[in-house]
Enzyme design. Structure first.
Site, PDB file in Angstrom:
ATOM      1  CG  LEU A 583      64.154  21.098  -0.520  1.00  0.00           C
ATOM      2  CD1 LEU A 583      64.099  22.851  -0.623  1.00  0.00           C
ATOM      3  CD2 LEU A 583      62.826  20.839   1.045  1.00  0.00           C
ATOM      4  CG  ASN A 584      63.579  17.556  -7.415  1.00  0.00           C
ATOM      5  OD1 ASN A 584      64.137  15.974  -7.203  1.00  0.00           O
ATOM      6  ND2 ASN A 584      62.257  17.971  -8.012  1.00  0.00           N
ATOM      7  CD  GLU A 658      79.297  25.531  -3.623  1.00  0.00           C
ATOM      8  OE1 GLU A 658      80.775  25.835  -4.924  1.00  0.00           O
ATOM      9  OE2 GLU A 658      78.402  26.347  -3.233  1.00  0.00           O
TER      10      GLU A 658
END
Length: 699
Positions: A583-584, A658
């Protein structure tokens, strides 16, 4: 669509942070605010028999000393670690037995040093061994995972396998150590409680405080607008927020409690040590016939927490016969808790190291071994994967890393006193999503406001959620403003388990998409207060899925081992991930690289020791608990596949926080073996351990 999602947008709060205007929990100044400093227990087990506060109260500026005799009474919490100053019991060294409140931080610290506590000490036991007489099999490991899973006849299949590996690994206790220590500022006014806290979830803090103090939740406001890291240790309320609230009620003044860093290992959780035994049986072609992963760990006597380190073995490889077991011993130690990638980080270190050992025994390339054991469905549940591109990650990583030119012989590359080696490991992390609510508002000036009680713990969540909203609205990012980090906003789950964006983004997407539809049918000017649409993903985000949903990745490492000093330097780290839609690109790369750096620390520098005689962690601050610094981190690359998975959420995104740590330590350990021919099975790979291994082999 504007294409906002996926773009490498800069952090919306970046200017506030670099200019110092972003306020953290200790920086909310109120008239009359006091400071508090806790007093930790100096025995490993026992009870307080007396607290002499006279000298502390005589320190200029000291306002009060809270002990179990005069502190406000709390309702019994679900989490026993929050029952602070309620009774004279000392369950472990470092447990708080008093709190000094003063006009200044300096006075509070001086007062705490002047408190005299006497104890009736009891015998204690803090040493974990696989054969500890108190070891038992719990009902569940963390996350609700069954402690034991077995399929087929793993022992029989192992015994009849053509090639067998039976090995043990040890991961020591590890500590979260966020840059901002656990801190809370509390204020009571007209029976209402306002708290600014460093937490991964303001809603969870409010719910706990309401229970402890017998208040309706609507009379409590909790804010966590800016958080300086947490890595799991701020995933649930910790003693700082309870102490600050108690002290503020007792003194009728605002109070800030900022825990000293050296106190953190004892009171905010830690990754428990894990002892692993791996038995892998394979046919001559490398296909697994049997996989057994048994884990022994510790928990405290006041709260059971079992690191789910054998769970990844239920996901990774096709083995018709398998057993995964968790065992735990309750000791007189601080309560363990979540640390970044709980379960997966230590579990995959052991599994991926054992797979490397199996590849060596087979004389098979370790990338090819993993490819040959790729499952068609999730081995544990039989569910199809929503998407699984581990093989593609391994292939792409090998291409980028130049793996094809690798000489597989250990110790084959040498430059002067340096032995060079390369290693690989796979990684996985589950996709977790929870229900959230969000409100999107169209304002009369043409801008939009999105409100949700998400928590940005430094990951860029604000920015990514604004991008999701802009994408759903079909407007440029600069027209979207977002508010997060307060219980006065629509409710949302905490930031944990790499589930934040997947959970919050779903609600933001639905609210903004609904608003876009409503605006398309709206005639005339907007009302002065704007136009709102609310979304609630309950029933959708938490619906049972027929698919196994996980992110996957492949890690490659190159190391240089100094044969004179035993020092290991990592020259290159490469990670390739299949983690849904990114998303980014900017914040995603930051997350991946940050996780890999944390994995490097797990491999080479980070480790803690429970002192058997005194019952505490010897490495209790950053002078003795060594995290990687710039000099330890050379070239780190993070890449990802364009993975399209429509079975996750409207954005098609998976968590990325993670998975970067999960395979890194094993890749580095495997590279050290390739460099030296020495197989070290206990982390961290410090110079003394490496040198001892080199000397044993006389390299």
């Amino acid at each position: 669509m504007t294409g906002s999602a996926g773009a490498p947008a800069e952090r919306l709060e970046g200017r506030e942070k670099v200019s110092g205007t972003a306020r953290y929990a200790a920086e909310f100044h109120s008239p009359g605010r006091a400071q508090a400093w806790p007093v930790p227990a100096s025995v490993a087990r026992g009870r307080v028999t007396g607290v002499d506060t006279a000298a502390a109260l005589a320190v200029p500026g000291v306002l009060a000393v809270l002990t179990h005799e005069n502190a406000p009474r709390l309702a019994e919490p679900d989490d026993p670690t929050l029952a602070v100053l309620q009774n004279p019991r000392v369950p472990h060294r470092g447990w708080f037995v008093a709190l000094v409140v003063a006009e200044t931080l300096e006075a509070a610290r001086a007062g705490a040093a002047a408190v005299r506590v006497t104890y009736e000490a009891e015998e204690h036991d803090v040493t974990l061994t696989a054969s500890h007489p108190g070891v038992y099999v719990p009902e569940e490991a963390n996350g609700g995972h069954p402690a034991v899973r077995e399929q087929g006849d793993p022992d029989g299949a192992f015994g009849s396998s053509a090639v067998r590996v039976d090995v043990a690994y040890r991961v020591p206790p590890l500590h979260n150590h966020p840059m901002e220590p656990h801190t809370s500022t509390a204020r009571w006014e007209d029976g209402r409680l306002t708290v600014h806290t460093s937490s991964q979830g303001a809603g969870a803090v409010r719910a706990v405080l309401a229970g402890l103090f017998g208040l309706p939740e609507e009379r409590i406001v909790v804010t966590a607008e800016h958080v300086g890291g947490g890595f799991g240790s701020k995933g649930s309320p910790r003693p700082d927020v309870v102490l600050a609230s108690m002290a503020a009620r007792h003194t009728e003044r605002p109070v800030t409690v900022a825990l000293p860093r050296r106190y953190l290992p004892a009171v905010v959780g830690h990754r428990a040590p894990t002892l692993h035994r791996l038995r892998l049986g394979a046919e001559a072609d490398g296909r697994l016939a049997s996989l057994v992963h048994e884990v022994t760990t510790h928990t405290s006597r006041i709260k059971e927490f079992v690191e789910q380190a054998a769970v990844p073995a239920r996901v990774m490889y096709a083995a018709p016969h398998s057993r995964t077991v968790h065992r735990v011993a309750a000791l007189d130690v601080p309560s363990p808790s979540w640390m970044r990638a709980p379960g997966e980080a230590p579990g995959m270190y052991a599994l991926e190291s054992a797979m490397d050992e199996l590849a060596t025994e087979l004389g098979l390339d370790p990338v090819e071994l993993r490819v040959r054991n790729e499952p068609d469905v999730e081995p544990d549940t039989g569910k199809p994967f929503s998407s699984r591109h581990l093989v593609e990650c391994l292939r792409e990583g090998a291409r980028r890393f130049g793996w094809a030119g690798r000489d597989p012989r250990p110790g084959s590359r040498r430059v002067g006193p340096l032995l060079l080696g390369t290693g690989v490991a796979a990684a996985t992390y589950p996709v977790m999503v929870g229900p959230s609510t969000a409100v999107a508002r169209a304002l009369t000036d043409g801008s939009f406001l999105v409100r949700i009680n998400a928590t940005d713990i430094g990951t860029g969540a604000r920015t990514v959620l604004a991008q999701v909203g802009a994408d759903a609205l079909g407007v440029p990012l600069e027209r979207v403003r977002i508010e997060v980090g307060s219980t006065q906003l629509p409710s949302a789950p905490l930031a944990g388990g790499s589930s934040g964006t997947a959970s919050w983004g779903w609600a933001v997407h639905d609210a903004c998409a609904g608003l876009a539809r409503r605006l398309a049918g709206h005639v005339g000017p907007l009302p002065a207060q704007g136009l709102d649409v609310r979304a609630d993903t309950k029933g959708a985000a938490d619906a049972e899925s027929g698919f196994a949903r996980h992110a996957f990745g492949a890690h490659f490492a190159e190391v240089a081992v100094d044969t004179v000093t035993g020092e290991v330097r990592v020259g290159r780290l490469l990670g390739v991930y299949a983690a849904g839609r990114i998303l980014n690109a900017r914040t995603a790369r930051s997350q991946f690289v940050g996780g890999m750096t944390m994995g490097l620390g797990m491999a080479l520098t980070e480790g803690s020791t429970v002192d058997a005689a005194f019952g505490d962690f010897t490495e209790s601050d950053l002078a003795s608990y060594h995290v990687p610094v710039h000099a330890d981190v050379a070239e780190i690359e993070a890449h990802w596949l364009d993975e399209d998975d429509s079975r996750l959420n409207p954005m098609g995104s998976k968590g990325i926080g993670e998975i970067g740590i999960v395979g890194t330590a094993a890749a580095i350990g495997n590279a050290v073996h390739h460099a030296t021919g020495v197989r070290l099975r206990e982390l961290p790979l410090t110079p003394d351990r490496v040198l001892a291994g080199l000397l044993d082999r006389r390299i």
